[in-house]
Motif scaffolding. Structure first.
Motif, PDB file in Angstrom:
ATOM      1  N   GLY A  11      -0.632  -0.011  15.883  1.00 43.73           N
ATOM      2  CA  GLY A  11      -1.159  -0.993  15.116  1.00 43.73           C
ATOM      3  C   GLY A  11      -0.538  -1.463  13.843  1.00 43.73           C
ATOM      4  N   ASN A  12       0.028  -0.322  13.281  1.00 48.28           N
ATOM      5  CA  ASN A  12       0.527  -0.570  11.893  1.00 48.28           C
ATOM      6  C   ASN A  12       1.549  -1.809  11.770  1.00 48.28           C
ATOM      7  OD1 ASN A  12      -0.440   2.086  11.125  1.00 48.28           O
ATOM      8  ND2 ASN A  12       1.119   2.805  12.516  1.00 48.28           N
ATOM      9  N   HIS A  33      -2.655  -0.704   8.263  1.00 46.35           N
ATOM     10  CA  HIS A  33      -3.321  -0.701   9.656  1.00 46.35           C
ATOM     11  C   HIS A  33      -4.472  -1.554   9.543  1.00 46.35           C
ATOM     12  CE1 HIS A  33      -5.323   0.959  13.057  1.00 46.35           C
ATOM     13  NE2 HIS A  33      -4.187   1.136  13.406  1.00 46.35           N
ATOM     14  N   PRO A  34      -4.742  -2.253  10.688  1.00 50.44           N
ATOM     15  CA  PRO A  34      -6.068  -3.246  10.781  1.00 50.44           C
ATOM     16  C   PRO A  34      -7.370  -2.576  10.326  1.00 50.44           C
ATOM     17  CG  PRO A  34      -4.977  -3.459  12.728  1.00 50.44           C
ATOM     18  CD  PRO A  34      -4.136  -2.465  11.869  1.00 50.44           C
ATOM     19  N   ASP A  35      -7.483  -1.436  10.782  1.00 53.81           N
ATOM     20  CA  ASP A  35      -8.797  -0.733  10.498  1.00 53.81           C
ATOM     21  C   ASP A  35      -8.781   0.401   9.318  1.00 53.81           C
ATOM     22  OD1 ASP A  35      -9.601  -1.973  13.076  1.00 53.81           O
ATOM     23  OD2 ASP A  35      -8.642  -0.184  14.182  1.00 53.81           O
ATOM     24  N   GLY A  37      -6.514  -0.100   6.757  1.00 57.97           N
ATOM     25  CA  GLY A  37      -6.067  -0.484   5.543  1.00 57.97           C
ATOM     26  C   GLY A  37      -4.628   0.131   5.155  1.00 57.97           C
ATOM     27  N   GLY A  38      -4.100   0.089   3.865  1.00 53.47           N
ATOM     28  CA  GLY A  38      -3.119   0.726   3.724  1.00 53.47           C
ATOM     29  C   GLY A  38      -3.032   1.944   3.494  1.00 53.47           C
ATOM     30  N   TYR A  39      -2.205   2.636   4.077  1.00 53.79           N
ATOM     31  CA  TYR A  39      -2.380   4.313   4.171  1.00 53.79           C
ATOM     32  C   TYR A  39      -1.196   5.053   3.815  1.00 53.79           C
ATOM     33  CZ  TYR A  39      -0.641   4.533   8.810  1.00 53.79           C
ATOM     34  OH  TYR A  39       0.011   4.407   9.864  1.00 53.79           O
ATOM     35  N   PHE A  40      -0.174   4.308   3.787  1.00 55.73           N
ATOM     36  CA  PHE A  40       1.158   5.410   3.202  1.00 55.73           C
ATOM     37  C   PHE A  40       1.895   3.964   2.429  1.00 55.73           C
ATOM     38  CE2 PHE A  40       5.496   6.204   4.206  1.00 55.73           C
ATOM     39  CZ  PHE A  40       5.436   7.520   3.992  1.00 55.73           C
ATOM     40  N   ASP A  41       2.659   4.830   1.407  1.00 54.06           N
ATOM     41  CA  ASP A  41       3.142   4.083   0.243  1.00 54.06           C
ATOM     42  C   ASP A  41       4.268   5.290  -0.094  1.00 54.06           C
ATOM     43  OD1 ASP A  41       2.291   1.472  -0.300  1.00 54.06           O
ATOM     44  OD2 ASP A  41       0.534   2.356  -0.970  1.00 54.06           O
ATOM     45  N   ALA A  42       5.558   4.700   0.114  1.00 47.75           N
ATOM     46  CA  ALA A  42       6.790   5.811  -0.353  1.00 47.75           C
ATOM     47  C   ALA A  42       7.675   4.863  -1.282  1.00 47.75           C
ATOM     48  CB  ALA A  42       7.373   6.418   0.820  1.00 47.75           C
ATOM     49  N   THR A  43       8.243   5.495  -2.278  1.00 45.94           N
ATOM     50  CA  THR A  43       9.190   4.958  -2.990  1.00 45.94           C
ATOM     51  C   THR A  43      10.346   5.674  -3.313  1.00 45.94           C
ATOM     52  OG1 THR A  43       8.200   5.453  -5.159  1.00 45.94           O
ATOM     53  CG2 THR A  43       7.567   3.350  -4.161  1.00 45.94           C
ATOM     54  N   LEU A  44      11.542   5.156  -3.401  1.00 49.54           N
ATOM     55  CA  LEU A  44      12.549   6.166  -3.720  1.00 49.54           C
ATOM     56  C   LEU A  44      13.635   5.401  -4.780  1.00 49.54           C
ATOM     57  CD1 LEU A  44      14.724   8.347  -3.141  1.00 49.54           C
ATOM     58  CD2 LEU A  44      15.896   6.605  -1.734  1.00 49.54           C
TER      59      LEU A  44
END
Length: 123
Positions: A11-12, A33-35, A37-44
């Motif tokens: 569902g992501n 994710h619809p349930d 919310g935003g749960y993963f952020d990564a930057t390089l």
């Protein structure tokens, strides 16, 4: 939707940003994710090596110390984190069945060509 981990359901929504590289490279990944919310952020953010196009045997001890066996270290930490998640009772999600391709084709705003992998480990 991407199946990148057995700990994530399908569902992501993934947002990948990668502007054209120059002297520096900047990449970002956001997963929502619809349930949940935003749960993963990564930057390089990376810059060119101080020894561009140099064969590894010409690198100094500092480079060997920092980069030797790097794939092995990364694999170790991935499996270590998976064991921690399993020990906490996080459920596993099976990969999607082939009928998911048809569902994705109707919801994806971009046109794409779905091809099955021809070689190991994806086949």
């Amino acid at each position: 939707a991407l199946h990148v981990s057995p700990f994530m359901d399908m569902g992501n929504t993934w947002t990948l940003r990668a502007p054209a590289p120059g002297k520096e490279l900047h990449l970002s990944v956001h997963v929502g994710h619809p349930d949940l919310g935003g749960y993963f952020d990564a930057t390089l953010s990376a810059q060119r090596s101080r020894l561009p196009r140099t064969p590894s045997e010409l690198g100094d001890v500092d480079m060997v110390w920092h980069y030797a066996l790097m794939p092995h270290r990364v694999a170790f930490w991935i499996y270590y984190q998976a064991l921690l998640l399993l020990s906490k009772g996080v459920p596993l999600h099976a990969p999607p069945d082939p009928s998911f391709r048809g569902q994705l084709a109707t919801t994806c705003p971009r046109k794409y060509l779905w091809r099955a992998a021809q070689t190991w480990p994806w086949r």
